[in-house]
Design an enzyme around this catalytic site. Structure first.
Site, PDB file in Angstrom:
ATOM      1  N   HIS A 115      -3.373  -5.742   0.949  1.00 38.84           N
ATOM      2  CA  HIS A 115      -2.655  -5.963   2.216  1.00 38.84           C
ATOM      3  C   HIS A 115      -2.541  -7.446   2.568  1.00 38.84           C
ATOM      4  CE1 HIS A 115      -2.500  -1.778   3.912  1.00 38.84           C
ATOM      5  NE2 HIS A 115      -3.456  -1.604   3.009  1.00 38.84           N
TER       6      HIS A 115
ATOM      7  N   GLU B 185      -0.650  -8.700   4.900  1.00 41.33           N
ATOM      8  CA  GLU B 185      -0.528  -8.816   6.359  1.00 41.33           C
ATOM      9  C   GLU B 185      -1.886  -8.788   7.054  1.00 41.33           C
ATOM     10  OE1 GLU B 185      -1.176  -4.470   5.975  1.00 41.33           O
ATOM     11  OE2 GLU B 185      -0.161  -6.009   4.765  1.00 41.33           O
TER      12      GLU B 185
ATOM     13  N   CYS C  54       0.839  -1.197   0.000  1.00 41.66           N
ATOM     14  CA  CYS C  54       0.000   0.000   0.000  1.00 41.66           C
ATOM     15  C   CYS C  54       0.883   1.260   0.000  1.00 41.66           C
ATOM     16  CB  CYS C  54      -0.980  -0.036   1.168  1.00 41.66           C
ATOM     17  SG  CYS C  54      -2.373   1.108   1.000  1.00 41.66           S
TER      18      CYS C  54
END
Length: 272
Positions: free
Chosen positions: A232, A234, A105
């Protein structure tokens, strides 16, 4: 004692996903330190001591001057205390040593604006960027991604598709010329593309949440060791992160964790 993979996750100046990224690195088998950029600038922490650099998501400098632009200028020009080197010099040395860099990002925005992606010839010249979404608003949704199996990207080895959340207002990938886009295509540096329910790359909203050219969601450099993407990984490392985790029979591990496992495995095989 067996050597351990050491990951560094940069924080400060607006990042807000550093804890999730560090957690993903740890689940993948690495030791992970969250390090404020001021510690690098003061010389208290050295990038040379790590194998895997993570540039986390957030809103660097409030996205003033455009997403991550001020942060890119800081890294390019800021000097490390007591040395003539800039952090950009440290980054170049880190990359030349064959180590890994992943930007997610805001971290992806930082990599392209520093010229670290795609870095066709290692010249670190900016020739692409990420700009405002076509709809002119922040998008917070989950997206399907098609993985390019021919890409040299070390993070996506063995993966065909990924389902990850996006959270951005400036995620539209564009290039400075058709020639740049053609070279990304020809060299298989487009790693992931936004896809529809059939798994086909698409320009249609909302499957493509920002209007990125050629449905590009993430790219790598020719070595495959530097990787940036807008979604994302994560944020999906456990089944309970999935929006339908109470209604679907899902694996315990979320799909995003595999990217970090691939990175840790590569480092363990090639650098330790």
């Amino acid at each position: 004692m067996t050597a351990r993979v050491k990951a560094i996750v940069l924080s400060g100046n607006g990042t807000n996903c550093e804890r999730e990224v560090a957690h993903a690195c740890q689940l993948a088998g690495a030791d992970a330190d969250i390090v404020h950029i001021s510690a690098l600038l003061a010389g208290r922490v050295r990038l040379d001591d790590y194998h895997f650099l993570n540039l986390a998501g957030g809103f660097l400098d409030g996205d003033d001057l455009g997403s991550a632009k001020a942060g890119a200028n800081r890294l390019i020009h800021a000097r490390v205390a007591g040395r003539q080197d800039s952090l950009a010099d440290d980054l170049r040395r880190f990359i030349a040593a064959g180590k890994l860099v992943m930007g997610v990002c805001n971290g992806f925005q930082l990599l392209v604006k520093m010229g670290l992606l795609p870095s066709f010839d290692g010249d670190f010249r900016q020739n692409c960027t990420l700009t405002f979404n076509d709809r002119g608003r922040f998008e917070n949704r989950w997206s399907r991604l098609q993985v390019n199996g021919s890409s040299p990207c070390v993070y996506t080895k063995g993966m065909a598709d990924i389902y990850l959340p996006v959270r951005h207002g400036e995620g539209k990938f564009v290039t400075d010329s058709p020639a740049t886009l053609a070279r990304l295509e020809q060299e298989d540096l487009i790693v992931v593309r936004y896809a529809d329910v059939q798994g086909r790359p698409t320009q249609d909203y909302p499957d493509n949440p920002n209007g990125s050219v050629a449905a590009i969601a993430g790219i790598c450099d020719p070595s495959g060791r530097i990787f940036g993407l807008m979604p994302h990984p994560e944020a999906y490392v456990h089944r309970t992160h999935h929006p339908r985790w109470t209604r679907e029979d899902l694996p315990e591990e979320g799909m995003g964790l595999q990217l970090y496992r691939n990175a840790v495995d590569f480092i363990a095989a090639e650098l330790l």
